[in-house]
Design a protein around this motif. Structure first.
Motif, PDB file in Angstrom:
ATOM      1  N   HIS A  20       0.818  -1.211   0.000  1.00  0.00           N
ATOM      2  CA  HIS A  20       0.000   0.000   0.000  1.00  0.00           C
ATOM      3  C   HIS A  20       0.857   1.269   0.000  1.00  0.00           C
ATOM      4  O   HIS A  20       0.355   2.364   0.227  1.00  0.00           O
ATOM      5  N   CYS A  52      -6.746   1.477   6.879  1.00  0.00           N
ATOM      6  CA  CYS A  52      -6.712   2.201   5.603  1.00  0.00           C
ATOM      7  C   CYS A  52      -6.386   3.681   5.815  1.00  0.00           C
ATOM      8  O   CYS A  52      -5.575   4.252   5.078  1.00  0.00           O
ATOM      9  N   VAL A  57      -4.903   5.196   2.390  1.00  0.00           N
ATOM     10  CA  VAL A  57      -5.644   4.661   1.243  1.00  0.00           C
ATOM     11  C   VAL A  57      -7.134   4.609   1.594  1.00  0.00           C
ATOM     12  O   VAL A  57      -7.505   4.614   2.765  1.00  0.00           O
ATOM     13  N   HIS A  61      -5.787  -2.696  -1.093  1.00  0.00           N
ATOM     14  CA  HIS A  61      -5.310  -2.827  -2.470  1.00  0.00           C
ATOM     15  C   HIS A  61      -6.041  -3.927  -3.225  1.00  0.00           C
ATOM     16  O   HIS A  61      -6.345  -3.787  -4.407  1.00  0.00           O
TER      17      HIS A  61
END
Length: 192
Positions: A20, A52, A57, A61
């Motif tokens: 990530h 996350c 993110v 992923h």
């Protein structure tokens, strides 16, 4: 065999972080996870969202990464609630230098204490046993440990003792917040 059937270690989760684009250590989040499970019973979705956010993110992923991150939560919860008291913080192992291991323990402690300080108010802490209060107070000091240490047997022994203290404090916190879990077996049979 699926990913959830195998025990994950520090490197497994660090690899997911790298995937990530994050170089951060999983130790800090593992400390948070342990304290969240003890004090709030953080559910799988909330945990995934927290990871996350930490990784910067919006979502994992891929499904395998999501499963690894959820497996990490499951594995931690199972270890904290198991009767064999085998919980171990997710820290760098002997493949890493003692300095890296000490840094991992420091980060784990900072994550753990961050949640304790956020969640456990004074009234809740008053209900804790004296032993748990002392253990948590001692943990707060671990966040200040010197991590620039040499690879020596004395430092290795000291680090082992500090890690064991963190492990026991985490299990104590979980056990006191979840009476009856783990079900520690009492035996009247003397050990020979």
């Amino acid at each position: 065999m699926s990913l959830i059937d195998e025990r994950q270690d520090f490197s497994d989760i660090a690899d997911v972080f790298l995937l990530h684009g994050s170089m951060q250590s999983p130790a800090f989040l593992d400390g948070r996870l342990c304290a969240l499970l003890a004090l709030r019973d953080v559910d799988a979705q909330t945990w995934l969202e927290e990871v996350c956010v930490s990784l910067g993110v919006e979502q994992p992923h891929d499904p395998a990464s999501a499963e690894r991150l959820l497996g990490w939560r499951r594995q931690t919860l199972e270890a904290l609630s198991a009767s064999d008291l085998n919980y171990a913080p997710l820290l760098p192992d002997e493949l890493f230098s003692l300095a890296e291991q000490a840094q991992g323990l420091k980060e784990w402690t900072l994550g753990f204490m961050e949640v304790v300080d956020e969640v456990a108010d004074e009234a809740q802490r008053e209900r804790w046993s004296q032993t748990l209060r002392e253990a948590v107070d001692d943990l707060a000091g671990l966040g200040q440990i010197e991590t620039d240490i040499d690879d020596s047997s004395e430092n290795e022994n000291d680090l082992f003792a500090l890690t064991e203290h963190a492990r026991m404090a985490a299990m104590m916190l979980y056990t006191e917040q979840h009476p009856g879990q783990p079900q520690v077996e009492q035996t009247d049979t003397p050990v020979h």
